[in-house]
Structures are given as structure tokens and as C-alpha cells.
Design an enzyme around this catalytic site. Sequence first.
Site, PDB file in Angstrom:
ATOM      1  N   LYS A  11       0.828  -1.211   0.000  1.00 61.53           N
ATOM      2  CA  LYS A  11       0.000   0.000   0.000  1.00 61.53           C
ATOM      3  C   LYS A  11       0.869   1.270   0.000  1.00 61.53           C
ATOM      4  O   LYS A  11       2.081   1.215   0.251  1.00 61.53           O
ATOM      5  CB  LYS A  11      -0.930  -0.021   1.223  1.00 61.53           C
ATOM      6  CG  LYS A  11      -1.992  -1.121   1.161  1.00 61.53           C
ATOM      7  CD  LYS A  11      -2.992  -0.989   2.323  1.00 61.53           C
ATOM      8  CE  LYS A  11      -4.089  -2.036   2.251  1.00 61.53           C
ATOM      9  NZ  LYS A  11      -5.115  -1.853   3.311  1.00 61.53           N
ATOM     10  N   TYR A  51     -12.233  -2.116  -4.232  1.00 64.61           N
ATOM     11  CA  TYR A  51     -12.782  -2.370  -2.893  1.00 64.61           C
ATOM     12  C   TYR A  51     -14.309  -2.298  -2.878  1.00 64.61           C
ATOM     13  O   TYR A  51     -14.896  -2.036  -1.828  1.00 64.61           O
ATOM     14  CB  TYR A  51     -12.212  -1.364  -1.888  1.00 64.61           C
ATOM     15  CG  TYR A  51     -10.843  -1.729  -1.344  1.00 64.61           C
ATOM     16  CD1 TYR A  51     -10.658  -2.854  -0.546  1.00 64.61           C
ATOM     17  CD2 TYR A  51      -9.728  -0.939  -1.598  1.00 64.61           C
ATOM     18  CE1 TYR A  51      -9.416  -3.192  -0.025  1.00 64.61           C
ATOM     19  CE2 TYR A  51      -8.470  -1.268  -1.081  1.00 64.61           C
ATOM     20  CZ  TYR A  51      -8.328  -2.395  -0.288  1.00 64.61           C
ATOM     21  OH  TYR A  51      -7.101  -2.729   0.241  1.00 64.61           O
ATOM     22  N   PHE A  59     -15.881   3.094   6.483  1.00 65.21           N
ATOM     23  CA  PHE A  59     -14.507   3.525   6.180  1.00 65.21           C
ATOM     24  C   PHE A  59     -14.197   3.525   4.682  1.00 65.21           C
ATOM     25  O   PHE A  59     -13.075   3.807   4.281  1.00 65.21           O
ATOM     26  CB  PHE A  59     -13.508   2.635   6.920  1.00 65.21           C
ATOM     27  CG  PHE A  59     -13.659   1.153   6.646  1.00 65.21           C
ATOM     28  CD1 PHE A  59     -13.121   0.584   5.499  1.00 65.21           C
ATOM     29  CD2 PHE A  59     -14.337   0.334   7.539  1.00 65.21           C
ATOM     30  CE1 PHE A  59     -13.261  -0.773   5.241  1.00 65.21           C
ATOM     31  CE2 PHE A  59     -14.482  -1.036   7.287  1.00 65.21           C
ATOM     32  CZ  PHE A  59     -13.933  -1.585   6.133  1.00 65.21           C
ATOM     33  N   THR A  93      -5.637  -7.073  10.506  1.00 65.38           N
ATOM     34  CA  THR A  93      -5.961  -5.799   9.852  1.00 65.38           C
ATOM     35  C   THR A  93      -5.533  -4.608  10.703  1.00 65.38           C
ATOM     36  O   THR A  93      -4.950  -3.643  10.195  1.00 65.38           O
ATOM     37  CB  THR A  93      -7.482  -5.727   9.586  1.00 65.38           C
ATOM     38  OG1 THR A  93      -7.885  -6.905   8.878  1.00 65.38           O
ATOM     39  CG2 THR A  93      -7.847  -4.489   8.801  1.00 65.38           C
ATOM     40  N   ASN A 114      -2.123   0.409   6.693  1.00 65.30           N
ATOM     41  CA  ASN A 114      -1.684  -0.869   7.262  1.00 65.30           C
ATOM     42  C   ASN A 114      -0.818  -1.704   6.316  1.00 65.30           C
ATOM     43  O   ASN A 114      -0.809  -2.923   6.369  1.00 65.30           O
ATOM     44  CB  ASN A 114      -2.865  -1.656   7.832  1.00 65.30           C
ATOM     45  CG  ASN A 114      -3.867  -2.053   6.776  1.00 65.30           C
ATOM     46  OD1 ASN A 114      -3.699  -1.730   5.603  1.00 65.30           O
ATOM     47  ND2 ASN A 114      -4.900  -2.761   7.179  1.00 65.30           N
ATOM     48  N   GLU A 128      -9.268 -10.565  -7.911  1.00 66.07           N
ATOM     49  CA  GLU A 128      -8.347  -9.442  -7.647  1.00 66.07           C
ATOM     50  C   GLU A 128      -7.114  -9.498  -8.543  1.00 66.07           C
ATOM     51  O   GLU A 128      -6.618  -8.448  -8.992  1.00 66.07           O
ATOM     52  CB  GLU A 128      -7.946  -9.457  -6.169  1.00 66.07           C
ATOM     53  CG  GLU A 128      -9.125  -9.130  -5.256  1.00 66.07           C
ATOM     54  CD  GLU A 128      -8.769  -9.156  -3.782  1.00 66.07           C
ATOM     55  OE1 GLU A 128      -9.661  -8.867  -2.963  1.00 66.07           O
ATOM     56  OE2 GLU A 128      -7.610  -9.472  -3.430  1.00 66.07           O
TER      57      GLU A 128
HETATM   58  P1  IDP Z   1      -7.914  -6.765   5.317  1.00 68.79           P
HETATM   59  O1  IDP Z   1      -7.126  -5.748   4.525  1.00 68.79           O
HETATM   60  O2  IDP Z   1      -7.132  -7.273   6.511  1.00 68.79           O
HETATM   61  O3  IDP Z   1      -8.446  -7.877   4.455  1.00 68.79           O
HETATM   62  P2  IDP Z   1     -10.647  -5.715   5.336  1.00 68.79           P
HETATM   63  O4  IDP Z   1     -11.638  -5.958   6.425  1.00 68.79           O
HETATM   64  O5  IDP Z   1     -10.831  -6.429   4.044  1.00 68.79           O
HETATM   65  O6  IDP Z   1      -9.177  -6.018   5.940  1.00 68.79           O
HETATM   66  O7  IDP Z   1     -10.634  -4.157   5.086  1.00 68.79           O
HETATM   67  C1  IDP Z   1      -9.960  -3.600   3.970  1.00 68.79           C
HETATM   68  C2  IDP Z   1      -9.135  -2.427   4.437  1.00 68.79           C
HETATM   69  O8  IDP Z   1     -10.029  -1.408   4.899  1.00 68.79           O
HETATM   70  C3  IDP Z   1      -8.210  -2.714   5.619  1.00 68.79           C
HETATM   71  O9  IDP Z   1      -6.953  -3.248   5.231  1.00 68.79           O
HETATM   72  C4  IDP Z   1      -8.069  -1.356   6.252  1.00 68.79           C
HETATM   73  O10 IDP Z   1      -7.064  -0.576   5.597  1.00 68.79           O
HETATM   74  C5  IDP Z   1      -9.436  -0.744   6.017  1.00 68.79           C
HETATM   75  N1  IDP Z   1     -10.284  -0.933   7.204  1.00 68.79           N
HETATM   76  C6  IDP Z   1     -10.878  -2.057   7.609  1.00 68.79           C
HETATM   77  N2  IDP Z   1     -11.575  -1.877   8.730  1.00 68.79           N
HETATM   78  C7  IDP Z   1     -11.428  -0.574   9.040  1.00 68.79           C
HETATM   79  C8  IDP Z   1     -11.936   0.233  10.099  1.00 68.79           C
HETATM   80  O11 IDP Z   1     -12.662  -0.216  10.997  1.00 68.79           O
HETATM   81  N3  IDP Z   1     -11.547   1.537  10.069  1.00 68.79           N
HETATM   82  C9  IDP Z   1     -10.739   2.055   9.103  1.00 68.79           C
HETATM   83  N4  IDP Z   1     -10.245   1.319   8.088  1.00 68.79           N
HETATM   84  C10 IDP Z   1     -10.598   0.018   8.054  1.00 68.79           C
END
Ligand code: IDP
Length: 142
Positions: A11, A51, A59, A93, A114, A128
Amino acid sequence: MPVQRTLSIVKPDAVEKNVIGDIIRRFEENSLSIIGAKMVHLSAAEAGRFYAVHAQRPFYKDLCAFMSSGPVLAMALEGKNAVTLNRQLMGATNPKEADAGTIRADHAASIDANAVHGSDSEENAAIEIGFFFPDLELHSKA
Ligand code: IDP
Ligand code: MG
């Protein structure tokens, strides 16, 4: 264990921090081969398409803005159990919950920034990988 493919994205925060090499090293040391790679700067609309599954989440807008804030490195990884193995190497995450020694524990600053994306299933991995790579740009070793 089956040979699988999965999509990894370094990222914008991790590209900015100059840790692409460290992330690739972890994949290669864990028997994941890079069979496709490209650096792209997504538009917000393109990030939104990638996404789309999260479109209803609170978010979503911030996520699309972040993912289009700078270049990313998209990679197709191949290896035994690639989907789960990549998720293990990534960590949780939320970096505060990520196990020590994972990519997110070492490089992620927040749940938004992240460091990496990884497909969460073989089915989504195929979708993807197809988002970034035509078959001609994938170089399987399997
Ligand atoms: P992942 O990347 O571990 O698969 P996902 O739940 O698919 O996690 O969410 C996609 C991305 O959205 C996450 O990597 C993170 O950057 C963002 N994200 C997920 N949950 C939150 C949240 O509660 N607040 C802010 N950003 C979030
Ligand atoms: Mg996910």
C-alpha cells in the site's frame, strides 16, 4: 497443500517508507513466488472498484482516498497454501492486534495505513489478480 495464487498489494504507506524489499523478502523466504508485479497509482474511482465489496462500510471513502494517495505495488503470488500463508505473513488488519514479526506489526502505523493488502479467499484472489493482470503478465512456476 494445493498450489494457489493470491494478490498482494504494497500500500502507499509502505511504498513511501521504502519497505517494498523487506516485504518481498518475507514472501520469497516463505516459498511464495512473485509471478506478476506492477507499480500503479490508482485513481479514487479505480480504488473504489477494487474495494467495491466494502462500499457500504463507513470507512470506504477514507480507504479509497488512502489507496489512491500514492503508488502501490501489486503482485500476484504463487505457492502452496498461498492465500492463507500470505494472510499469516501480513498479520491482523489492525496493527495493534497483529502478531509480532508480521508485516503489519513491523510496518503498519494504523488500521488505515496498514502496509499491505492480501486476498481473503481463492475465489477473491482470482478476481483481484484479474483486476491488475492479464494472463500474459503472469508467469507461473507451477
Ligand atoms: P484486510 O485488509 O485485513 O483484508 P478488510 O476488512 O478487508 O481487511 O478491510 C480492507 C481495508 O479497509 C483494511 O486493510 C483497512 O485498511 C481498512 N479498514 C478495515 N476496517 C477498518 C476500520 O474499521 N476503520 C478504518 N479502516 C478500516
Ligand atoms: Mg480484505
